[in-house]
Design a protein around this motif. Structure first.
Motif, PDB file in Angstrom:
ATOM      1  N   LEU A 155       0.834  -1.207   0.000  1.00 48.03           N
ATOM      2  CA  LEU A 155       0.000   0.000   0.000  1.00 48.03           C
ATOM      3  C   LEU A 155       0.870   1.259   0.000  1.00 48.03           C
ATOM      4  O   LEU A 155       0.566   2.235  -0.693  1.00 48.03           O
ATOM      5  CB  LEU A 155      -0.919  -0.001   1.224  1.00 48.03           C
ATOM      6  N   ALA A 156       1.964   1.237   0.776  1.00 47.89           N
ATOM      7  CA  ALA A 156       2.884   2.378   0.795  1.00 47.89           C
ATOM      8  C   ALA A 156       3.508   2.580  -0.578  1.00 47.89           C
ATOM      9  O   ALA A 156       3.660   3.716  -1.047  1.00 47.89           O
ATOM     10  CB  ALA A 156       3.971   2.146   1.850  1.00 47.89           C
ATOM     11  N   GLN A 157       3.858   1.482  -1.236  1.00 48.73           N
ATOM     12  CA  GLN A 157       4.447   1.542  -2.579  1.00 48.73           C
ATOM     13  C   GLN A 157       3.478   2.191  -3.573  1.00 48.73           C
ATOM     14  O   GLN A 157       3.881   2.929  -4.473  1.00 48.73           O
ATOM     15  CB  GLN A 157       4.791   0.121  -3.038  1.00 48.73           C
ATOM     16  N   ALA A 158       2.186   1.921  -3.390  1.00 48.33           N
ATOM     17  CA  ALA A 158       1.172   2.520  -4.259  1.00 48.33           C
ATOM     18  C   ALA A 158       0.948   3.984  -3.932  1.00 48.33           C
ATOM     19  O   ALA A 158       0.867   4.837  -4.821  1.00 48.33           O
ATOM     20  CB  ALA A 158      -0.135   1.743  -4.134  1.00 48.33           C
ATOM     21  N   LEU A 159       0.859   4.313  -2.643  1.00 48.64           N
ATOM     22  CA  LEU A 159       0.516   5.675  -2.228  1.00 48.64           C
ATOM     23  C   LEU A 159       1.637   6.668  -2.495  1.00 48.64           C
ATOM     24  O   LEU A 159       1.378   7.854  -2.726  1.00 48.64           O
ATOM     25  CB  LEU A 159       0.151   5.688  -0.744  1.00 48.64           C
ATOM     26  N   VAL A 160       2.900   6.216  -2.462  1.00 50.17           N
ATOM     27  CA  VAL A 160       4.015   7.136  -2.668  1.00 50.17           C
ATOM     28  C   VAL A 160       3.989   7.708  -4.087  1.00 50.17           C
ATOM     29  O   VAL A 160       4.520   8.792  -4.344  1.00 50.17           O
ATOM     30  CB  VAL A 160       5.364   6.436  -2.376  1.00 50.17           C
ATOM     31  N   ALA A 161       3.350   6.991  -5.011  1.00 49.78           N
ATOM     32  CA  ALA A 161       3.246   7.469  -6.393  1.00 49.78           C
ATOM     33  C   ALA A 161       2.157   8.520  -6.567  1.00 49.78           C
ATOM     34  O   ALA A 161       1.992   9.064  -7.655  1.00 49.78           O
ATOM     35  CB  ALA A 161       2.987   6.289  -7.329  1.00 49.78           C
ATOM     36  N   ARG A 162       1.406   8.799  -5.491  1.00 47.31           N
ATOM     37  CA  ARG A 162       0.313   9.779  -5.509  1.00 47.31           C
ATOM     38  C   ARG A 162      -0.657   9.506  -6.661  1.00 47.31           C
ATOM     39  O   ARG A 162      -0.820  10.334  -7.564  1.00 47.31           O
ATOM     40  CB  ARG A 162       0.872  11.192  -5.591  1.00 47.31           C
ATOM     41  N   PRO A 163      -1.325   8.355  -6.626  1.00 44.56           N
ATOM     42  CA  PRO A 163      -2.222   7.999  -7.736  1.00 44.56           C
ATOM     43  C   PRO A 163      -3.509   8.809  -7.712  1.00 44.56           C
ATOM     44  O   PRO A 163      -3.942   9.307  -6.667  1.00 44.56           O
ATOM     45  CB  PRO A 163      -2.508   6.519  -7.473  1.00 44.56           C
ATOM     46  N   ASP A 164      -4.119   8.937  -8.892  1.00 42.07           N
ATOM     47  CA  ASP A 164      -5.450   9.542  -9.000  1.00 42.07           C
ATOM     48  C   ASP A 164      -6.524   8.474  -8.805  1.00 42.07           C
ATOM     49  O   ASP A 164      -7.624   8.769  -8.343  1.00 42.07           O
ATOM     50  CB  ASP A 164      -5.624  10.203 -10.370  1.00 42.07           C
ATOM     51  N   VAL A 165      -6.191   7.233  -9.208  1.00 44.71           N
ATOM     52  CA  VAL A 165      -7.111   6.103  -9.070  1.00 44.71           C
ATOM     53  C   VAL A 165      -6.364   4.959  -8.407  1.00 44.71           C
ATOM     54  O   VAL A 165      -5.286   4.564  -8.859  1.00 44.71           O
ATOM     55  CB  VAL A 165      -7.665   5.643 -10.439  1.00 44.71           C
ATOM     56  N   LEU A 166      -6.927   4.424  -7.335  1.00 43.32           N
ATOM     57  CA  LEU A 166      -6.317   3.334  -6.585  1.00 43.32           C
ATOM     58  C   LEU A 166      -7.198   2.095  -6.728  1.00 43.32           C
ATOM     59  O   LEU A 166      -8.381   2.116  -6.384  1.00 43.32           O
ATOM     60  CB  LEU A 166      -6.192   3.739  -5.115  1.00 43.32           C
ATOM     61  N   LEU A 167      -6.631   1.013  -7.254  1.00 40.74           N
ATOM     62  CA  LEU A 167      -7.348  -0.241  -7.458  1.00 40.74           C
ATOM     63  C   LEU A 167      -6.798  -1.267  -6.474  1.00 40.74           C
ATOM     64  O   LEU A 167      -5.618  -1.621  -6.532  1.00 40.74           O
ATOM     65  CB  LEU A 167      -7.172  -0.731  -8.896  1.00 40.74           C
ATOM     66  N   LEU A 168      -7.646  -1.749  -5.567  1.00 39.58           N
ATOM     67  CA  LEU A 168      -7.216  -2.629  -4.483  1.00 39.58           C
ATOM     68  C   LEU A 168      -7.929  -3.970  -4.567  1.00 39.58           C
ATOM     69  O   LEU A 168      -9.164  -4.022  -4.552  1.00 39.58           O
ATOM     70  CB  LEU A 168      -7.512  -1.980  -3.125  1.00 39.58           C
ATOM     71  N   ASP A 169      -7.164  -5.042  -4.618  1.00 37.18           N
ATOM     72  CA  ASP A 169      -7.728  -6.397  -4.668  1.00 37.18           C
ATOM     73  C   ASP A 169      -7.596  -7.031  -3.285  1.00 37.18           C
ATOM     74  O   ASP A 169      -6.494  -7.372  -2.858  1.00 37.18           O
ATOM     75  CB  ASP A 169      -6.999  -7.232  -5.723  1.00 37.18           C
TER      76      ASP A 169
END
Length: 365
Positions: A155-169
């Protein structure tokens, strides 16, 4: 304004249509809970929306400039990396641009503009802030972490990129109760759009602003959280049952009529026969809602009442004590809930009870 739009999507495995001319759009700031039975195609749909897979037919439209980040159910992390390095991997694209800029290759002005657009000069600070926000020690090695902490790193790896859309499985898999509450708060504060696959009703009640159900190849949208979905879904199934019952009754009547022979005028009979063919086709094409499974397995004879007995069992890893002087008796019929924060040793204790791990001291029978 829609950030993602899926149009007329089709996807099939064998003869089973996972997506049957499905349409979907994600609005700015929405938090969508994607639900459906196991095997319905939820993960495949999420990977299509992430651009990692393509449907058999149909199109995906992504608003220009949108950063879409996908977090898999079982994150793939470098087990030999530190947490800092694993989170930094979320900025791989930015790091490649920085490397090119510092090497003096290419159009330096264009590279500088890209770096500034992504706030890339302070990437180290971004990683550090993300680690602090998610309560992660950047010096620890990923391979030493529990499943819950690895999910937190992903999750940290995803959030550090500052996404506009977050897809979580299945983001709550492996997380303890405290971490699930933490994740709920994190997602509710997230400024972008979210699609999350989950079977956790309380989590969906807390996070979702809309529920989308993948059911027999079709996507059905229900405003509100999971509790609101349950009310709307019950009404929908009741209406569907009434419509199907009427169709089945009419089909049965027409089948009786055709077997008696065509007695009416020819033109009227031809029209009625054509209607019968349509009724048969509609009935054959209908994909009924699946019911509950009632599974019975033959079992061997029950042994004694004792399932497991632990006496002063101890287990440590890398100098960290996970289980200390634990004694317990588990008897047949007991239903034990094993709770604790991520990384405290729940899985280790379970493996000891199962005989898959030997205690450092004490006995397990």
């Amino acid at each position: 304004m829609a950030t993602l739009t899926l149009l007329d999507a089709q996807l099939a495995f064998g003869h089973v249509a996972l997506l049957d001319h499905a349409d979907f759009s994600l609005e700015l700031g929405e938090r969508v809970g994607l639900i459906g039975r196991n095997g319905a195609g939820k993960s495949s749909l999420l990977r299509i929306l992430a651009g990692l897979e393509k449907p058999d037919d149909g199109s995906l439209q992504v608003q220009a400039g949108q950063r879409v980040i996908y977090v898999a159910q079982e994150p793939q992390l470098d087990l030999n990396a530190t947490i800092f390095e694993a989170v930094q991997a979320g900025l791989a694209g930015l790091m490649a641009i920085l490397e090119q800029y510092y090497s003096g290759e290419g159009d330096l002005e264009a590279l500088q503009n890209q770096i500034e657009a992504q706030d890339g000069w302070v990437w180290e600070q971004r990683v550090t802030e993300t680690l602090q926000r998610l309560s992660l020690d950047g010096s620890r090695v990923v391979g030493e972490l529990s499943g819950g902490l690895k999910k937190r790193v992903a999750l940290a790896q995803a959030l550090v990129a500052r996404p506009d859309v977050l897809l979580l499985d299945e983001p709550t898999n492996h997380l303890d109760l405290e971490a699930i509450v933490w994740l709920q708060d994190l997602l509710c504060e997230f400024k972008g759009s979210i699609i999350t696959i989950s079977h956790d009703r309380a989590f969906l009640d807390a996070v979702a602003t809309r529920i989308v159900e993948l059911d027999r190849g079709h996507l059905r949208s229900y405003p509100g959280n999971f509790a609101a979905y349950q009310t709307n879904k019950a009404e929908q199934l009741q209406q569907e049952a009434v419509i199907n019952a009427k169709a089945d009754k009419l089909l049965a009547q027409e089948e009786i009529w055709i077997r008696k022979g065509v007695e009416a005028r020819r033109t009227r009979a031809v029209a009625r026969i054509e209607r019968l063919h349509k009724l048969r086709s509609a009935h054959a094409a209908r994909r009924n809602a699946q019911g509950s499974v009632n599974l019975q397995l033959d079992t061997g004879d029950k042994s004694g009442k004792l399932v497991a007995e632990l006496e002063d069992a101890c287990k440590s890893y890398g100098g960290k004590v996970l289980v200390k002087d634990f004694s317990a008796i588990i008897a047949r019929g007991d239903k034990v809930a094993l709770m604790g924060n991520n990384g405290v040793g729940k899985t280790t204790l379970l493996k000891m009870i199962l005989g898959q791990l030997e205690p450092d001291s004490g006995t397990v029978r």
